[in-house]
Design a protein around this motif. Structure first.
Motif: not given
Length: 421
Positions: A75-94
């Motif tokens: 449904k949404y722009n793939i680049r936006l989805v992946l950027i949000i995804g990596i911020i959630l994943q790597a940001g939470s890990f940090a």
């Protein structure tokens, strides 16, 4: 001059981006968690079982969010989805690096798991299927192997950083590093579909030329899901899925095990690098091996060979060279998880209603992720040793050999009853 013909199709640049994204998300975040278990539990006074429970929460969140993630990606722009995804994943890990209570891991593993669904699990297959009509299998193999490649680099580095700068710094460093590389990679290389670059998928011309020839060859054959899900072959496959995931889950405890028998965190990180190299080689090997000798023989081979590192870790783990060799072989065997599940499902039930059968069988994977990881943690916490866990892993490998034999015996029953067509 025109740009009508290009020496390098843009699909290969997408694959490069996917390999970097998936490799960093898996090798730098998902499989690195085990390195932190012992330092965190020792520093904060948390039990190993209590801390490792966050892995189980992650498995539950992943299972619940997978169906939603597919809809959001379409449904949404793939680049936006992946950027949000990596911020959630790597940001939470940090953020783990700032925590002082086990509840911090329980809390932040939720957004971390949601982000990893997009970045580490969904993005690769979706993009590769969109861009590659030819060399699809090769592209998938490269993507899977990238996790092992980056893990072989990042995990020894993480072990050394924990030893020199502490676990808090290392959590934050890895999280920020992964975001700093992945976000530009997404922006520079990733496009959802070839049409966005004015292109056609790689190899589409050959597929069109062969469509008429191949239609009869790819006609769906196999067992209906309503029949398959009630068969002994399916229950045997479910058992295999549960135990092979439980076997692979031991990877998160390699570092705690190493430190439990006297090695330091730097050595544990290097050993996990060897695990990742084994995974890389295994990812490229098991698909080829299955083509040569079939999924049944490959699965039995993998489980029998898997007994070798278990025996080595029980008997000669105190010898550094033997420990490293055993862990590398273990990583090689665990790589079979990514290939044997789908291939065994196809071999047993065909492709008539494959998706319905496979999506039900993977419940075994999800349950194992929820049960095995905290179970290992609590066993280690109660006994103060990992020996009983290794015996259990060896027993699971033997059970899996029996499960595969029973599954194919069940397939013969389906064929004899005329239910396989």
């Amino acid at each position: 001059m025109t740009q009508h013909k290009r020496k390098i199709h843009y699909a290969w640049w997408v694959l490069l981006g996917v390999a970097l994204i998936v490799g960093l998300a898996k090798g730098g975040i998902m499989t690195a968690g085990g390195l932190f278990l012992t330092p965190v539990t020792q520093d904060l006074g948390i039990g190993m079982g209590s801390l490792s429970l966050y892995f189980s929460i992650s498995s539950i969140v992943t299972m619940l969010f997978l169906p939603i993630a597919g809809k959001l990606m379409s449904k949404y722009n793939i680049r936006l989805v992946l950027i949000i995804g990596i911020i959630l994943q790597a940001g939470s890990f940090a953020m783990f690096g700032l925590m002082n209570s086990v509840w911090g891991w329980y809390l932040f593993c939720i957004p971390m798991s949601i982000g990893s669904v997009f970045v580490a699990q969904m993005a690769g297959p979706v993009l590769i299927n969109n861009w590659f009509k030819k060399h699809n299998g090769l592209a998938m193999g490269i993507m899977v192997a990238s996790g092992g490649l980056f893990g072989a680099i990042l995990q020894p580095m993480a072990g050394n950083l924990i030893a020199s700068h502490g676990w808090r710094y290392t959590y934050i460093f890895l999280g920020v590093l992964v975001m700093a590389i992945v976000i530009p990679t997404v922006l520079l290389t990733i496009r959802m579909a070839p049409q966005q670059k004015g292109l056609q998928p790689l190899g589409i011309e050959e597929v069109r030329d062969n469509d008429k020839k191949d239609v009869r060859q790819v006609e769906a054959k196999g067992v209906k899901s309503s029949v398959a899900l009630k068969s002994s072959a399916f229950y045997s496959l479910l058992i295999f899925f549960f135990f092979v995931t439980s076997i692979g889950s031991f990877g998160q405890f390699v570092a705690p095990f190493a430190m439990n028998i006297g090695y330091n965190i730097s050595f544990a990180g290097s050993a996990m690098g060897g695990w990742q190299i084994g995974t890389l080689v295994g990812a490229l090997t098991f698909g080829i091996l299955s083509d040569k000798i079939g999924a049944k023989s490959t699965a039995i081979f993998a489980m029998i060979v898997g007994l070798v590192p278990v025996i080595m870790l029980i008997t000669v783990a105190n010898k550094p060279a033997m420990f490293n060799i055993a862990i590398a072989i273990f990583g090689f065997i665990v790589a079979s998880m990514g290939t044997l599940g789908p291939l065994l499902t196809t071999a047993l039930f065909g492709n008539k209603e494959y998706s319905q059968i496979y999506s039900t069988a993977v419940i075994g994977l999800a349950i194992a992720g929820m049960v095995a990881l905290p179970a290992y943690g609590y066993i280690a916490q109660i006994t103060g040793s990992y020996t009983s866990i290794l015996y259990a892993v060896g027993l699971m490998m033997i059970i899996n050999v029996i499960a595969v034999l029973f599954a194919f015996k069940g397939k013969k029953k389906l064929e004899a009853a005329g239910l396989w067509d």
